[in-house]
Motif scaffolding. Structure first.
Motif, PDB file in Angstrom:
ATOM      1  N   GLY A   1     -11.092  -0.727   3.949  1.00  0.00           N
ATOM      2  CA  GLY A   1     -10.708  -0.274   5.275  1.00  0.00           C
ATOM      3  C   GLY A   1      -9.790  -1.198   6.038  1.00  0.00           C
ATOM      4  N   LEU A   2      -9.122  -2.095   5.323  1.00  0.00           N
ATOM      5  CA  LEU A   2      -8.148  -2.953   5.998  1.00  0.00           C
ATOM      6  C   LEU A   2      -6.891  -2.162   6.375  1.00  0.00           C
ATOM      7  CD1 LEU A   2      -8.191  -6.235   3.840  1.00  0.00           C
ATOM      8  CD2 LEU A   2      -9.075  -5.963   6.163  1.00  0.00           C
ATOM      9  N   ILE A   3      -6.499  -1.255   5.489  1.00  0.00           N
ATOM     10  CA  ILE A   3      -5.245  -0.523   5.639  1.00  0.00           C
ATOM     11  C   ILE A   3      -5.482   0.954   5.363  1.00  0.00           C
ATOM     12  CG2 ILE A   3      -2.877  -0.267   4.741  1.00  0.00           C
ATOM     13  CD1 ILE A   3      -2.932  -3.228   4.068  1.00  0.00           C
ATOM     14  N   ASP A   4      -4.828   1.819   6.148  1.00  0.00           N
ATOM     15  CA  ASP A   4      -4.904   3.263   5.948  1.00  0.00           C
ATOM     16  C   ASP A   4      -4.107   3.637   4.702  1.00  0.00           C
ATOM     17  OD1 ASP A   4      -5.183   6.045   8.012  1.00  0.00           O
ATOM     18  OD2 ASP A   4      -4.070   6.122   6.127  1.00  0.00           O
ATOM     19  N   ALA A   5      -4.760   4.289   3.721  1.00  0.00           N
ATOM     20  CA  ALA A   5      -4.097   4.623   2.484  1.00  0.00           C
ATOM     21  C   ALA A   5      -2.959   5.626   2.672  1.00  0.00           C
ATOM     22  CB  ALA A   5      -5.109   5.182   1.486  1.00  0.00           C
ATOM     23  N   ALA A   6      -3.089   6.522   3.666  1.00  0.00           N
ATOM     24  CA  ALA A   6      -2.083   7.567   3.856  1.00  0.00           C
ATOM     25  C   ALA A   6      -0.843   7.056   4.558  1.00  0.00           C
ATOM     26  CB  ALA A   6      -2.703   8.724   4.650  1.00  0.00           C
ATOM     27  N   THR A   7      -1.021   6.208   5.568  1.00  0.00           N
ATOM     28  CA  THR A   7       0.107   5.755   6.375  1.00  0.00           C
ATOM     29  C   THR A   7       0.561   4.329   6.080  1.00  0.00           C
ATOM     30  OG1 THR A   7      -1.305   4.909   8.146  1.00  0.00           O
ATOM     31  CG2 THR A   7      -0.684   7.249   8.240  1.00  0.00           C
ATOM     32  N   GLY A   8      -0.327   3.540   5.443  1.00  0.00           N
ATOM     33  CA  GLY A   8      -0.004   2.145   5.208  1.00  0.00           C
ATOM     34  C   GLY A   8      -0.131   1.301   6.464  1.00  0.00           C
ATOM     35  N   GLU A   9      -0.836   1.797   7.469  1.00  0.00           N
ATOM     36  CA  GLU A   9      -0.976   1.048   8.729  1.00  0.00           C
ATOM     37  C   GLU A   9      -2.188   0.120   8.654  1.00  0.00           C
ATOM     38  OE1 GLU A   9      -1.223   3.815  11.901  1.00  0.00           O
ATOM     39  OE2 GLU A   9       0.878   4.417  11.774  1.00  0.00           O
TER      40      GLU A   9
ATOM     41  N   VAL B   1       0.840  -1.200   0.000  1.00  0.00           N
ATOM     42  CA  VAL B   1       0.000   0.000   0.000  1.00  0.00           C
ATOM     43  C   VAL B   1       0.878   1.254   0.000  1.00  0.00           C
ATOM     44  CG1 VAL B   1      -1.644   1.352   1.363  1.00  0.00           C
ATOM     45  CG2 VAL B   1      -1.992  -1.114   1.068  1.00  0.00           C
ATOM     46  N   ARG B   2       2.033   1.186   0.682  1.00  0.00           N
ATOM     47  CA  ARG B   2       2.963   2.331   0.703  1.00  0.00           C
ATOM     48  C   ARG B   2       3.724   2.490  -0.601  1.00  0.00           C
ATOM     49  NH1 ARG B   2       5.356   0.119   6.267  1.00  0.00           N
ATOM     50  NH2 ARG B   2       3.492   0.402   7.561  1.00  0.00           N
ATOM     51  N   GLY B   3       3.539   1.544  -1.509  1.00  0.00           N
ATOM     52  CA  GLY B   3       4.170   1.662  -2.821  1.00  0.00           C
ATOM     53  C   GLY B   3       5.524   1.008  -2.947  1.00  0.00           C
ATOM     54  N   GLU B   4       5.909   0.158  -1.992  1.00  0.00           N
ATOM     55  CA  GLU B   4       7.219  -0.475  -2.060  1.00  0.00           C
ATOM     56  C   GLU B   4       7.228  -1.573  -3.125  1.00  0.00           C
ATOM     57  OE1 GLU B   4       8.331   0.058   2.693  1.00  0.00           O
ATOM     58  OE2 GLU B   4       8.891  -1.766   1.606  1.00  0.00           O
TER      59      GLU B   4
ATOM     60  N   ARG C   1      -0.984  -7.125  -7.712  1.00  0.00           N
ATOM     61  CA  ARG C   1      -0.702  -6.327  -6.518  1.00  0.00           C
ATOM     62  C   ARG C   1      -1.647  -5.132  -6.432  1.00  0.00           C
ATOM     63  NH1 ARG C   1       5.889  -6.179  -5.795  1.00  0.00           N
ATOM     64  NH2 ARG C   1       6.277  -8.328  -6.415  1.00  0.00           N
ATOM     65  N   LEU C   2      -1.909  -4.514  -7.585  1.00  0.00           N
ATOM     66  CA  LEU C   2      -2.802  -3.352  -7.594  1.00  0.00           C
ATOM     67  C   LEU C   2      -4.188  -3.740  -7.105  1.00  0.00           C
ATOM     68  CD1 LEU C   2      -3.385  -0.420  -8.275  1.00  0.00           C
ATOM     69  CD2 LEU C   2      -3.845  -1.127 -10.646  1.00  0.00           C
ATOM     70  N   GLU C   3      -4.692  -4.874  -7.530  1.00  0.00           N
ATOM     71  CA  GLU C   3      -6.011  -5.315  -7.096  1.00  0.00           C
ATOM     72  C   GLU C   3      -6.040  -5.536  -5.583  1.00  0.00           C
ATOM     73  OE1 GLU C   3      -7.419  -8.766  -9.140  1.00  0.00           O
ATOM     74  OE2 GLU C   3      -9.061  -9.103  -7.738  1.00  0.00           O
TER      75      GLU C   3
ATOM     76  N   ALA D   1      -7.771  -3.604  -0.333  1.00  0.00           N
ATOM     77  CA  ALA D   1      -7.426  -3.428   1.081  1.00  0.00           C
ATOM     78  C   ALA D   1      -7.726  -2.015   1.555  1.00  0.00           C
ATOM     79  CB  ALA D   1      -5.952  -3.753   1.303  1.00  0.00           C
ATOM     80  N   VAL D   2      -7.450  -1.036   0.713  1.00  0.00           N
ATOM     81  CA  VAL D   2      -7.709   0.362   1.076  1.00  0.00           C
ATOM     82  C   VAL D   2      -9.191   0.669   1.019  1.00  0.00           C
ATOM     83  CG1 VAL D   2      -7.373   2.756   0.341  1.00  0.00           C
ATOM     84  CG2 VAL D   2      -5.427   1.172   0.390  1.00  0.00           C
ATOM     85  N   ARG D   3      -9.846   0.229  -0.054  1.00  0.00           N
ATOM     86  CA  ARG D   3     -11.274   0.524  -0.230  1.00  0.00           C
ATOM     87  C   ARG D   3     -12.115  -0.065   0.889  1.00  0.00           C
ATOM     88  NH1 ARG D   3     -11.944  -1.795  -4.823  1.00  0.00           N
ATOM     89  NH2 ARG D   3     -12.915  -3.707  -4.041  1.00  0.00           N
TER      90      ARG D   3
END
Length: 260
Positions: free
Chosen positions: A248-256, A202-205, A237-239, A244-246
């Motif tokens: 609410g599994l992971i915060d899109a801004a922080t990747g938490e 999610v953080r783009g790594e 990976r994109l899917e 995960a973001v949509r």
């Protein structure tokens, strides 16, 4: 080489010698053993083979022996496997997925409880393959198809012995599962390491960055990523990241991780 001469035989396992002719006829050419001192098999890892087709099981046992492993026993049922695990140590159990393991692989839990240090590798065949996420969630460390070359089975076991989780190509592309509740259920099967991988995606790594930040090889990082995709039923990976973001599994801004 005679399997029986190199194995431990707990009572009731039904192990019989296999011949080189049986190996060649059933599994095709056997790869040459690794030179001494190289590869995971150099430690003489102890392998148990379980398949209700005894000729196949004995042939596969011969392949392991020729590759430098110690075959503890050849069995035909999960009950026999449990008996062996209670009698002697085993590093890897190679099991036919069609052995009555339960709808959600409940019997794998029995094996794990009996021998927590033993790795489980499942051999699949023709037919539906949607069981992969449930098998991984139940504790399997490797999934490989019987239709692949025997070298793929040896490679899977060697990597599992080295601590990897290995998902063979036939089990990586699963039907898409788009419902939010289903995604949360599947996310519950992720290990802490796999959750970390999804957060980093999610953080783009990318793979190289994942490997560096997690202190693993690039091959191990790719394996972790593939396990995440398999368990979530995602094709890319994109899917996986988008879902995960949509949801609410992971915060899109922080990747938490937010799912608790």
């Amino acid at each position: 080489m005679n399997v029986a001469a190199t194995t431990t035989l707990p009572a009731g396992t039904g192990l019989r010698p296999a011949t080189g002719r049986t190996v060649a006829a059933t599994l095709g050419p056997v790869p040459a053993p690794e030179p001494a001192g190289t590869g995971s098999a150099r430690t003489g890892a102890r392998v148990l083979v379980c398949d209700d087709h005894l000729v196949f099981a004995e042939s596969l046992a011969m392949v392991f022996v020729d590759a430098g492993y110690r075959v503890t026993a050849v069995t035909r049922s999960i009950d026999e496997v449990l008996g062996v695990l209670r009698a002697c140590p085993v590093d890897v159990c190679v099991l036919d997925v069609g052995l009555g393991l339960g709808d959600r692989f409940e019997r794998l839990a029995e094996l794990r409880a009996t021998a927590p240090a033993t790795h489980l590798v499942l051999l699949g065949g023709r037919g539906p393959r949607q069981w992969a996420p449930d098998a991984l969630a139940a504790g399997a460390s490797g999934l490989v198809d019987k239709g692949q070359h025997v070298a793929a089975i040896l490679d899977t076991v060697a990597r599992v012995c080295a601590g990897d989780t290995v998902v063979g190509p036939p089990y990586r592309q699963l039907p898409r599962r788009g419902a939010v509740p289903d995604l949360f259920r599947l996310a519950g099967f992720l290990t802490p390491r796999e959750r970390e991988v999804l957060c980093r995606l999610v953080r783009g790594e990318h793979t190289a960055a994942l490997a560096r930040s997690m202190g693993v090889t690039s091959a191990t990082a790719r394996c972790h990523v593939q396990n995440v995709l398999t368990k979530l039923g995602a094709h890319t990976r994109l899917e996986a990241v988008t879902a995960a973001v949509r949801c609410g599994l992971i915060d899109a801004a922080t990747g938490e991780w937010l799912a608790g």
